[in-house]
Design a protein around this motif. Structure first.
Motif, PDB file in Angstrom:
ATOM      1  N   SER A  70      42.851  39.567  69.504  1.00  0.00           N
ATOM      2  CA  SER A  70      41.416  39.514  69.797  1.00  0.00           C
ATOM      3  C   SER A  70      41.001  40.520  70.864  1.00  0.00           C
ATOM      4  O   SER A  70      39.825  40.619  71.190  1.00  0.00           O
ATOM      5  N   HIS A  71      41.972  41.258  71.412  1.00  0.00           N
ATOM      6  CA  HIS A  71      41.647  42.192  72.493  1.00  0.00           C
ATOM      7  C   HIS A  71      41.488  43.601  71.940  1.00  0.00           C
ATOM      8  O   HIS A  71      42.229  44.013  71.049  1.00  0.00           O
ATOM      9  N   ALA A  72      40.537  44.348  72.473  1.00  0.00           N
ATOM     10  CA  ALA A  72      40.266  45.696  71.947  1.00  0.00           C
ATOM     11  C   ALA A  72      41.418  46.658  72.242  1.00  0.00           C
ATOM     12  O   ALA A  72      42.035  46.606  73.311  1.00  0.00           O
TER      13      ALA A  72
ATOM     14  N   HIS B 276      32.568  52.142  73.592  1.00  0.00           N
ATOM     15  CA  HIS B 276      32.628  53.458  74.258  1.00  0.00           C
ATOM     16  C   HIS B 276      34.009  53.677  74.867  1.00  0.00           C
ATOM     17  O   HIS B 276      34.561  54.773  74.812  1.00  0.00           O
ATOM     18  N   HIS B 277      34.551  52.614  75.464  1.00  0.00           N
ATOM     19  CA  HIS B 277      35.890  52.706  76.052  1.00  0.00           C
ATOM     20  C   HIS B 277      36.920  53.098  74.977  1.00  0.00           C
ATOM     21  O   HIS B 277      37.706  54.031  75.147  1.00  0.00           O
ATOM     22  N   GLU B 278      36.888  52.369  73.868  1.00  0.00           N
ATOM     23  CA  GLU B 278      37.891  52.625  72.817  1.00  0.00           C
ATOM     24  C   GLU B 278      37.715  54.014  72.212  1.00  0.00           C
ATOM     25  O   GLU B 278      38.692  54.718  71.939  1.00  0.00           O
TER      26      GLU B 278
ATOM     27  N   GLY C  93      36.706  56.538  73.715  1.00  0.00           N
ATOM     28  CA  GLY C  93      37.261  57.480  74.695  1.00  0.00           C
ATOM     29  C   GLY C  93      38.734  57.731  74.398  1.00  0.00           C
ATOM     30  O   GLY C  93      39.208  58.878  74.394  1.00  0.00           O
ATOM     31  N   HIS C  94      39.480  56.656  74.130  1.00  0.00           N
ATOM     32  CA  HIS C  94      40.890  56.831  73.741  1.00  0.00           C
ATOM     33  C   HIS C  94      40.975  57.667  72.461  1.00  0.00           C
ATOM     34  O   HIS C  94      41.794  58.592  72.352  1.00  0.00           O
ATOM     35  N   ILE C  95      40.126  57.329  71.496  1.00  0.00           N
ATOM     36  CA  ILE C  95      40.197  58.009  70.185  1.00  0.00           C
ATOM     37  C   ILE C  95      39.900  59.508  70.338  1.00  0.00           C
ATOM     38  O   ILE C  95      40.625  60.349  69.784  1.00  0.00           O
TER      39      ILE C  95
ATOM     40  N   HIS D 266      43.596  58.200  80.477  1.00  0.00           N
ATOM     41  CA  HIS D 266      43.270  57.656  79.154  1.00  0.00           C
ATOM     42  C   HIS D 266      42.290  56.492  79.289  1.00  0.00           C
ATOM     43  O   HIS D 266      41.375  56.333  78.479  1.00  0.00           O
ATOM     44  N   GLU D 267      42.481  55.660  80.305  1.00  0.00           N
ATOM     45  CA  GLU D 267      41.583  54.515  80.488  1.00  0.00           C
ATOM     46  C   GLU D 267      40.230  54.950  81.038  1.00  0.00           C
ATOM     47  O   GLU D 267      39.203  54.334  80.737  1.00  0.00           O
ATOM     48  N   GLY D 268      40.246  55.990  81.862  1.00  0.00           N
ATOM     49  CA  GLY D 268      39.017  56.381  82.562  1.00  0.00           C
ATOM     50  C   GLY D 268      37.990  57.074  81.681  1.00  0.00           C
ATOM     51  O   GLY D 268      36.786  56.930  81.895  1.00  0.00           O
TER      52      GLY D 268
ATOM     53  N   VAL E  94      33.737  44.823  91.537  1.00  0.00           N
ATOM     54  CA  VAL E  94      34.362  43.505  91.375  1.00  0.00           C
ATOM     55  C   VAL E  94      35.719  43.604  90.676  1.00  0.00           C
ATOM     56  O   VAL E  94      36.625  42.809  90.922  1.00  0.00           O
ATOM     57  N   PHE E  95      35.859  44.598  89.834  1.00  0.00           N
ATOM     58  CA  PHE E  95      37.092  44.758  89.052  1.00  0.00           C
ATOM     59  C   PHE E  95      38.299  45.178  89.908  1.00  0.00           C
ATOM     60  O   PHE E  95      39.446  44.821  89.604  1.00  0.00           O
ATOM     61  N   ILE E  96      38.042  45.936  90.957  1.00  0.00           N
ATOM     62  CA  ILE E  96      39.156  46.527  91.716  1.00  0.00           C
ATOM     63  C   ILE E  96      40.102  45.483  92.337  1.00  0.00           C
ATOM     64  O   ILE E  96      41.332  45.598  92.200  1.00  0.00           O
TER      65      ILE E  96
ATOM     66  N   THR F 258      47.874  34.302  80.263  1.00  0.00           N
ATOM     67  CA  THR F 258      46.637  34.257  79.472  1.00  0.00           C
ATOM     68  C   THR F 258      45.998  35.642  79.413  1.00  0.00           C
ATOM     69  O   THR F 258      45.109  35.882  78.603  1.00  0.00           O
ATOM     70  N   LYS F 259      46.430  36.537  80.289  1.00  0.00           N
ATOM     71  CA  LYS F 259      45.896  37.910  80.295  1.00  0.00           C
ATOM     72  C   LYS F 259      46.792  38.754  79.394  1.00  0.00           C
ATOM     73  O   LYS F 259      47.979  38.932  79.652  1.00  0.00           O
ATOM     74  N   THR F 260      46.196  39.289  78.350  1.00  0.00           N
ATOM     75  CA  THR F 260      46.986  39.947  77.300  1.00  0.00           C
ATOM     76  C   THR F 260      47.937  41.020  77.831  1.00  0.00           C
ATOM     77  O   THR F 260      49.075  41.153  77.384  1.00  0.00           O
TER      78      THR F 260
ATOM     79  N   GLN G 206      51.470  47.708  83.945  1.00  0.00           N
ATOM     80  CA  GLN G 206      50.667  48.937  83.862  1.00  0.00           C
ATOM     81  C   GLN G 206      49.213  48.722  84.240  1.00  0.00           C
ATOM     82  O   GLN G 206      48.390  49.606  84.042  1.00  0.00           O
ATOM     83  N   TYR G 207      48.862  47.558  84.760  1.00  0.00           N
ATOM     84  CA  TYR G 207      47.425  47.280  84.894  1.00  0.00           C
ATOM     85  C   TYR G 207      46.745  48.155  85.955  1.00  0.00           C
ATOM     86  O   TYR G 207      45.534  48.374  85.893  1.00  0.00           O
ATOM     87  N   TYR G 208      47.545  48.680  86.902  1.00  0.00           N
ATOM     88  CA  TYR G 208      46.958  49.615  87.881  1.00  0.00           C
ATOM     89  C   TYR G 208      46.356  50.833  87.172  1.00  0.00           C
ATOM     90  O   TYR G 208      45.523  51.530  87.734  1.00  0.00           O
ATOM     91  N   ASP G 209      46.759  51.063  85.910  1.00  0.00           N
ATOM     92  CA  ASP G 209      46.118  52.151  85.133  1.00  0.00           C
ATOM     93  C   ASP G 209      44.600  51.998  85.155  1.00  0.00           C
ATOM     94  O   ASP G 209      43.863  52.982  85.260  1.00  0.00           O
ATOM     95  N   TYR G 210      44.139  50.749  85.015  1.00  0.00           N
ATOM     96  CA  TYR G 210      42.687  50.522  84.947  1.00  0.00           C
ATOM     97  C   TYR G 210      42.031  50.706  86.316  1.00  0.00           C
ATOM     98  O   TYR G 210      40.879  51.112  86.402  1.00  0.00           O
ATOM     99  N   ALA G 211      42.771  50.354  87.368  1.00  0.00           N
ATOM    100  CA  ALA G 211      42.214  50.554  88.712  1.00  0.00           C
ATOM    101  C   ALA G 211      42.074  52.057  88.972  1.00  0.00           C
ATOM    102  O   ALA G 211      41.009  52.533  89.396  1.00  0.00           O
TER     103      ALA G 211
HETATM  104  O1  X8Z Z   1      42.027  46.267  78.040  1.00  0.00           O
HETATM  105  C1  X8Z Z   1      41.055  46.962  78.205  1.00  0.00           C
HETATM  106  C2  X8Z Z   1      40.502  47.801  77.071  1.00  0.00           C
HETATM  107  C3  X8Z Z   1      41.555  48.214  76.120  1.00  0.00           C
HETATM  108  S1  X8Z Z   1      42.616  49.403  76.777  1.00  0.00           S
HETATM  109  C4  X8Z Z   1      39.459  47.003  76.320  1.00  0.00           C
HETATM  110  N1  X8Z Z   1      40.401  46.932  79.386  1.00  0.00           N
HETATM  111  C5  X8Z Z   1      40.871  46.112  80.498  1.00  0.00           C
HETATM  112  C6  X8Z Z   1      40.723  44.629  80.223  1.00  0.00           C
HETATM  113  O2  X8Z Z   1      40.008  44.245  79.296  1.00  0.00           O
HETATM  114  O3  X8Z Z   1      41.304  43.837  80.966  1.00  0.00           O
HETATM  115  C7  X8Z Z   1      39.230  47.726  79.748  1.00  0.00           C
HETATM  116  C8  X8Z Z   1      38.918  47.372  81.147  1.00  0.00           C
HETATM  117  C9  X8Z Z   1      40.017  46.511  81.667  1.00  0.00           C
END
Ligand code: X8Z
Ligand code: ZN
Length: 602
Positions: free
Chosen positions: A336-338, A366-368, A370-372, A396-398, A443-445, A498-500, A508-513
């Motif tokens: 269910s996660h993008a 838009h995020h996805e 960006g990867h494409i 890639h995430e940014g 808030v995400f950081i 519970t977090k995919t 690898q979650y620091y990738d998003y930070a």
């Molecule tokens: O997992 C994602 C993307 C797919 S790479 C939808 N994100 C993180 C999340 O949902 O936890 C984007 C922002 C953070």
């Protein structure tokens, strides 16, 4: 037993790799020529196996069933046996010992292959096999999970909608608790995976699995943790004010007194409190999408990219992607996660989403994409297949997030006919507040650089006892995010799972930070140096110069050092300054709103 396994494995791999022509150093040794020969041969063997694995993983994620899980395991093993072949490991090691006689592009490829091999070292075949099976099993458990309460089934989208909209605290708590029900079934698999991932990483000399993942940035673990702590510290004053404002806003919404300490987790509009959309009641960002179709979401996102001069998405993107929730009578289960997929490292690009017409999926599309568009930009002859990846994972995430930020600006909403009279009339400070709370920004950081990164670091370095996963998780959630669970969280459950990403994108979650930091750096540069517009009130839409700037970064793939790419593009190293500056006007406003309130949660 392990030795027997190992011999069987070596026989199997030598059959697989028959034809390796890897001469050792000769008297007239030319490491560069030998490396080039090795890379040609490696890519010829690896690429079809990588493609087959991606196809199998795609099938397993979009149609969860035992057959697909087994095929994924088999394809993973075929690929793993190739990339982790002891001969590959030895050759790469030997060649990299002559780094000063290799050109940069060659050394970069060998470094990448070393990291690939480190994920599946053929010297411990039984562990590699066990890991492949455990990874596929964990994904199948996660992706096939059904949320069920009182005989009713809920999709992830439905859970998120209730947490976004319900004003009934009892209902919110029931649904929040339901959202955590997936953790328990994943607990044992996660513990087993921790051990297998660590054993794999240690075989090639990494301290643990966390260290292996960080190595891709060319940073030590300490440097990565310090970087993340720096981000948390940079946003902390604003976060504390947002936290206080949100707590009072929500208390008023639910008709209760605000607690003195942390915010109860079920009050927040996101399962993990990772962002807080929908809190600014006068700004309804979902409104423009209520009259739109689900198809509109990706089409409009593509239109943003093509307006910058990017190509239309390949037809195969539309025919092969899986973009929408499964509709009854189909009982197919899917992740269910993008996500975005580069199947063949050429032009077979796909996305897996569950799009509904709302602001969350608008941003996520838009995020996805960006990867494409990153995949497509570096899939060109000048970029060796091994380097067809981001400058680093955070780039890639940014990128897609950057376009998501651009696509949330009012001037663009006007151009795209998305502007409702209410949003048009909204006070800019409230729009800025909404941006600080939602998506990947302030808030995400604390979640990304704090809770997630710290948890996974402690988890893989063995600092968390097996029977204290929830205790460690909630200690960090409280420390970094100021959030507390509404009820006891026994250790039979497993809230981190519970977090995919904890399951299928580990450590690898620091990738998003970092991606968030990069997003604001790139946005700031684009607005100031290219558009000459206010970063908080701008439009990239239709600007080919912005498109050229972005393509110049994306088309490089991983052929250059990411620090240099960033410096050359923006004139600056990695810095949280543009992120903080973007939200600077909020500080005064929040101080006024929070006057007389206790700031923070401890
Ligand atoms: O997992 C994602 C993307 C797919 S790479 C939808 N994100 C993180 C999340 O949902 O936890 C984007 C922002 C953070
Ligand atoms: Zn992403």
């Amino acid at each position: 037993m392990p030795d027997l396994n190992r011999r069987a494995f070596l026989q199997r791999t030598s059959a697989l790799t028959a034809g390796w022509a890897l001469a050792g150093p000769a008297a007239d040794d030319d490491p560069q020529a030998r490396a080039e020969a090795f890379l040609r041969e490696f890519v010829a063997g690896w690429l079809p196996r990588e493609t087959a694995f991606n196809e199998a993983a795609w099938a397993a994620a979009t149609d969860v069933c035992e057959d697909n899980t087994q095929r994924q395991v088999q394809a993973n093993l075929v690929r793993s046996h190739f990339v982790g072949d002891p001969q590959v490991i030895a050759t790469v090691k030997e060649l990299l010992a002559h780094r000063d006689r290799l050109n940069d592009l060659t050394a970069r490829q060998l470094d990448k292959i070393r990291l690939m091999a480190a994920e599946a070292p053929g010297t411990i075949p039984e562990v590699v096999t066990a890991r492949a099976e455990a990874e596929a099993r964990q994904s199948a458990t996660q992706d096939g999970f059904i949320y069920e309460l009182d005989g009713n089934r809920y999709s992830a989208n439905q859970i998120d909608r209730i947490l976004l909209e319900s004003r009934d605290l009892a209902e919110r708590q029931r649904i929040w608790t339901l959202s955590k029900s997936i953790g328990g079934p994943l607990r044992d698999g996660l513990l087993r995976l921790r051990d297998l991932r660590n054993r794999v990483a240690r075989e090639l000399g990494f301290d643990d699995f966390f260290a292996l993942q960080v190595a891709d940035y060319g940073l030590t673990v300490t440097q990565m943790l310090d970087l993340c702590e720096g981000f948390v510290a940079a946003v902390r004053p604003l976060y504390q004010h947002l936290h206080t404002w949100a707590k009072h806003e929500l208390a008023a919404r639910f008709g209760v007194e605000p607690p003195a300490g942390p915010i109860p987790a079920h009050w927040l509009p996101n399962r993990w409190g990772q962002n807080w959309p929908g809190l600014v009641s006068s700004v309804d960002m979902d409104a423009p999408f209520r009259t739109r179709t689900k198809e509109f979401i990706t089409q409009q996102a593509e239109a943003f990219y093509t307006s910058l001069g990017f190509e239309a998405l390949p037809d195969s993107f539309w025919t092969r992607s899986d973009l929408y929730p499964v509709e009854p009578p189909s009982t197919r289960k899917k992740n269910s996660h993008a996500s975005a997929w580069h199947i063949d490292l050429e032009r077979d690009v796909r996305s897996l989403m569950s799009i509904e017409p709302n602001n969350y999926w608008f941003n996520t599309a838009h995020h996805e994409l960006g990867h494409i568009y990153y995949f497509l930009a570096y899939s060109r002859d000048d970029v060796p297949h091994v380097l067809r990846t981001g400058a680093n994972r955070a780039f890639h995430e940014g990128v897609g997030d950057l376009i998501g930020l651009a696509a949330s600006q009012r001037p663009y909403w006007k151009q795209a006919s998305l502007l409702t009279p209410e949003i048009e009339a909204a006070d800019p400070i409230l729009l800025l507040l909404d941006t600080a709370l939602d998506g990947a920004s302030i808030v995400f950081i604390p979640f990304a650089a704090g809770t997630m990164t710290r948890f996974e670091h402690e988890f893989y370095t063995g600092q968390i006892p097996d029977d204290a996963l929830n205790a460690a998780w909630w200690r960090l959630v409280r420390q970094y995010q100021g959030i507390t669970p509404p009820e006891a969280r026994p250790e039979t459950l497993c809230d981190p799972a519970t977090k995919t990403h904890i399951n299928d994108d580990p450590a690898q979650y620091y990738d998003y930070a970092i991606g968030t930091i990069l997003k604001f750096q790139l946005h700031d540069h684009i607005c100031r140096a290219i558009l000459h517009q206010d970063p908080r009130d701008c439009s990239y839409y239709g600007n080919p110069q912005v498109g050229r700037f972005l393509r110049s970064i994306l088309a490089l793939g991983a052929t250059r050092d990411w620090n240099s790419v960033l410096r050359e593009a923006t004139g600056q190293g990695l810095s949280a300054e543009p992120l903080v500056a973007y939200f600077a006007p909020l500080k005064d406003w929040l101080e006024q709103q929070n006057a007389g309130r206790k700031i923070g949660w401890d």
